[in-house]
Design a protein around this motif. Structure first.
Motif, PDB file in Angstrom:
ATOM      1  N   PHE A  56       0.810  -1.211   0.000  1.00  0.00           N
ATOM      2  CA  PHE A  56       0.000   0.000   0.000  1.00  0.00           C
ATOM      3  C   PHE A  56       0.847   1.266   0.000  1.00  0.00           C
ATOM      4  O   PHE A  56       0.323   2.363  -0.077  1.00  0.00           O
ATOM      5  CB  PHE A  56      -0.933   0.007   1.211  1.00  0.00           C
ATOM      6  CG  PHE A  56      -1.854  -1.168   1.253  1.00  0.00           C
ATOM      7  CD1 PHE A  56      -2.872  -1.310   0.325  1.00  0.00           C
ATOM      8  CD2 PHE A  56      -1.692  -2.167   2.202  1.00  0.00           C
ATOM      9  CE1 PHE A  56      -3.718  -2.407   0.346  1.00  0.00           C
ATOM     10  CE2 PHE A  56      -2.536  -3.271   2.240  1.00  0.00           C
ATOM     11  CZ  PHE A  56      -3.549  -3.383   1.310  1.00  0.00           C
ATOM     12  N   GLY A  57       2.168   1.106   0.095  1.00  0.00           N
ATOM     13  CA  GLY A  57       3.055   2.253   0.103  1.00  0.00           C
ATOM     14  C   GLY A  57       3.829   2.378  -1.204  1.00  0.00           C
ATOM     15  O   GLY A  57       4.059   1.394  -1.911  1.00  0.00           O
ATOM     16  N   GLU A  58       4.239   3.583  -1.512  1.00  0.00           N
ATOM     17  CA  GLU A  58       5.049   3.851  -2.703  1.00  0.00           C
ATOM     18  C   GLU A  58       6.515   3.918  -2.279  1.00  0.00           C
ATOM     19  O   GLU A  58       6.882   4.719  -1.404  1.00  0.00           O
ATOM     20  CB  GLU A  58       4.629   5.185  -3.316  1.00  0.00           C
ATOM     21  CG  GLU A  58       5.529   5.667  -4.443  1.00  0.00           C
ATOM     22  CD  GLU A  58       5.245   7.106  -4.815  1.00  0.00           C
ATOM     23  OE1 GLU A  58       6.085   7.706  -5.514  1.00  0.00           O
ATOM     24  OE2 GLU A  58       4.196   7.642  -4.405  1.00  0.00           O
ATOM     25  N   LYS A  59       7.348   3.069  -2.865  1.00  0.00           N
ATOM     26  CA  LYS A  59       8.765   3.101  -2.512  1.00  0.00           C
ATOM     27  C   LYS A  59       9.370   4.415  -2.964  1.00  0.00           C
ATOM     28  O   LYS A  59       9.336   4.757  -4.136  1.00  0.00           O
ATOM     29  CB  LYS A  59       9.514   1.926  -3.130  1.00  0.00           C
ATOM     30  CG  LYS A  59      10.965   1.840  -2.667  1.00  0.00           C
ATOM     31  CD  LYS A  59      11.664   0.592  -3.168  1.00  0.00           C
ATOM     32  CE  LYS A  59      13.095   0.540  -2.672  1.00  0.00           C
ATOM     33  NZ  LYS A  59      13.809  -0.668  -3.131  1.00  0.00           N
ATOM     34  N   TYR A  60       9.949   5.148  -2.024  1.00  0.00           N
ATOM     35  CA  TYR A  60      10.519   6.453  -2.322  1.00  0.00           C
ATOM     36  C   TYR A  60      12.029   6.357  -2.530  1.00  0.00           C
ATOM     37  O   TYR A  60      12.565   6.878  -3.489  1.00  0.00           O
ATOM     38  CB  TYR A  60      10.186   7.424  -1.181  1.00  0.00           C
ATOM     39  CG  TYR A  60       9.678   8.750  -1.652  1.00  0.00           C
ATOM     40  CD1 TYR A  60       8.432   8.850  -2.276  1.00  0.00           C
ATOM     41  CD2 TYR A  60      10.431   9.899  -1.506  1.00  0.00           C
ATOM     42  CE1 TYR A  60       7.959  10.071  -2.721  1.00  0.00           C
ATOM     43  CE2 TYR A  60       9.970  11.128  -1.943  1.00  0.00           C
ATOM     44  CZ  TYR A  60       8.735  11.203  -2.556  1.00  0.00           C
ATOM     45  OH  TYR A  60       8.276  12.415  -3.014  1.00  0.00           O
ATOM     46  N   PHE A  61      12.676   5.719  -1.582  1.00  0.00           N
ATOM     47  CA  PHE A  61      14.091   5.374  -1.660  1.00  0.00           C
ATOM     48  C   PHE A  61      14.256   4.022  -0.986  1.00  0.00           C
ATOM     49  O   PHE A  61      13.302   3.504  -0.400  1.00  0.00           O
ATOM     50  CB  PHE A  61      14.973   6.428  -0.964  1.00  0.00           C
ATOM     51  CG  PHE A  61      14.979   7.768  -1.633  1.00  0.00           C
ATOM     52  CD1 PHE A  61      15.791   7.993  -2.734  1.00  0.00           C
ATOM     53  CD2 PHE A  61      14.186   8.795  -1.168  1.00  0.00           C
ATOM     54  CE1 PHE A  61      15.790   9.220  -3.372  1.00  0.00           C
ATOM     55  CE2 PHE A  61      14.177  10.032  -1.801  1.00  0.00           C
ATOM     56  CZ  PHE A  61      14.982  10.239  -2.911  1.00  0.00           C
ATOM     57  N   ASP A  62      15.440   3.441  -1.072  1.00  0.00           N
ATOM     58  CA  ASP A  62      15.670   2.176  -0.379  1.00  0.00           C
ATOM     59  C   ASP A  62      15.337   2.349   1.099  1.00  0.00           C
ATOM     60  O   ASP A  62      15.825   3.271   1.766  1.00  0.00           O
ATOM     61  CB  ASP A  62      17.143   1.751  -0.515  1.00  0.00           C
ATOM     62  CG  ASP A  62      17.469   1.228  -1.904  1.00  0.00           C
ATOM     63  OD1 ASP A  62      16.536   1.088  -2.722  1.00  0.00           O
ATOM     64  OD2 ASP A  62      18.664   0.966  -2.159  1.00  0.00           O
ATOM     65  N   GLY A  63      14.472   1.468   1.595  1.00  0.00           N
ATOM     66  CA  GLY A  63      14.117   1.514   3.012  1.00  0.00           C
ATOM     67  C   GLY A  63      13.176   2.637   3.401  1.00  0.00           C
ATOM     68  O   GLY A  63      13.014   2.929   4.585  1.00  0.00           O
ATOM     69  N   MET A  64      12.508   3.249   2.431  1.00  0.00           N
ATOM     70  CA  MET A  64      11.640   4.399   2.713  1.00  0.00           C
ATOM     71  C   MET A  64      10.416   4.352   1.804  1.00  0.00           C
ATOM     72  O   MET A  64      10.557   4.295   0.580  1.00  0.00           O
ATOM     73  CB  MET A  64      12.417   5.694   2.499  1.00  0.00           C
ATOM     74  CG  MET A  64      11.689   6.971   2.851  1.00  0.00           C
ATOM     75  SD  MET A  64      12.811   8.390   2.634  1.00  0.00           S
ATOM     76  CE  MET A  64      11.852   9.701   3.366  1.00  0.00           C
TER      77      MET A  64
END
Length: 202
Positions: A56-64
Motif C-alpha cells: 500500500f506504500g510507494e517506494k521512495y528510496f531504499d528503506g523508505m
C-alpha cells in the motif's frame, strides 16, 4: 582486487550515497512541520508504526515508503459502536475524526511490533496530532468504556467519560516520550526502515 571489482564497489558506494542523501532531502523538505515540533531530533524523538504491508506504500528510496492515510479506517480490534462514539467525540472536541481518519503511532517500538515490523513514522506536510497523557492505548480499555458509555449515548454522555482522559493536541515531544498511542491527522506519511537512518530500536 581486480579492476572490475573496484569499479563495482565504487558504483555501489555512489548508489548508497545517493540513496542516503535522497532520504535526508525528502525528510527535511517534506516533513518540515514535524521536524519543527521535535526540534529536528528525528533520530531520538522517534514515532514508531508497525506494518507488514508495503503493497500500500510507494517506494521512495531504499528503506523508505510513502503512504496515503486511510481516510475510511474501520476498526480492526474495537467494537464498531464504540469506535463511532469516540470518533464523534473527537470531531466535536477537535474538529477531526481521529479514530477513522488518522494514522496511529507510538514513541514505544514495543507497541509498534504488535502490528508488524517497527518503522520510523514521519507525517508529510501539515499535520495535527492527538494523544492522552493518562491513557496509553484506547483498545486496552474497551470493556471499561463500553460499561461506562450508555447505549445510543448523547455526545455529552460520551464526553463525560472521555474528558477524564485529557486528550490534547499539544506537546508532541511529551507524547512521544510517554510511549502512549498518538493519532496523526495527515494526508500522507513516510515509513522508514530504522537501519537506513541509523535509528536504534531500543
Amino acid at each position: 582486487m581486480r579492476a572490475h571489482e573496484i569499479v563495482s564497489e565504487s558504483l555501489i558506494d555512489q548508489y548508497n550515497k545517493e540513496q542516503r542523501e535522497g532520504r535526508e532531502d525528502a525528510i527535511f523538505s517534506m516533513c518540515r512541520p514535524f521536524l519543527q515540533q521535535i526540534k529536528n531530533q528525528y533520530r531520538t524523538q522517534v514515532v514508531w508504526r508497525g506494518t507488514y504491508e508495503h503493497a500500500f506504500g510507494e517506494k521512495y528510496f531504499d528503506g523508505m515508503w510513502l503512504y496515503r492515510t486511510n481516510r475510511h479506517r474501520t476498526p480492526r480490534d474495537v467494537n464498531p459502536a464504540l469506535h463511532s462514539y469516540i470518533d464523534d467525540y473527537f470531531f466535536k472536541k477537535f474538529g477531526k475524526r481521529y479514530r477513522s481518519q488518522a494514522a496511529f503511532g507510538s514513541g514505544e517500538p514495543g507497541v509498534a511490533v504488535n502490528y508488524g515490523d517497527p518503522y520510523v513514522f514521519m507525517p508529510v506536510g501539515d499535520f495535527a496530532f492527538c494523544w492522552s497523557p493518562v491513557l496509553d492505548d484506547l483498545i486496552e480499555h474497551e470493556d471499561d468504556l463500553l460499561d461506562a458509555i450508555p447505549h445510543n449515548p448523547t455526545i455529552d454522555q460520551i464526553a463525560a467519560v472521555m474528558d477524564r482522559f485529557r486528550y490534547t493536541e499539544t506537546n508532541l515531544v511529551h507524547a512521544i516520550r510517554s510511549g502512549h498511542e498518538i493519532m496523526f491527522d495527515c494526508q500522507s506519511y513516510f515509513l522508514i526502515d530504522p537501519k537506513v537512518i541509523n535509528v536504534p530500536i531500543r
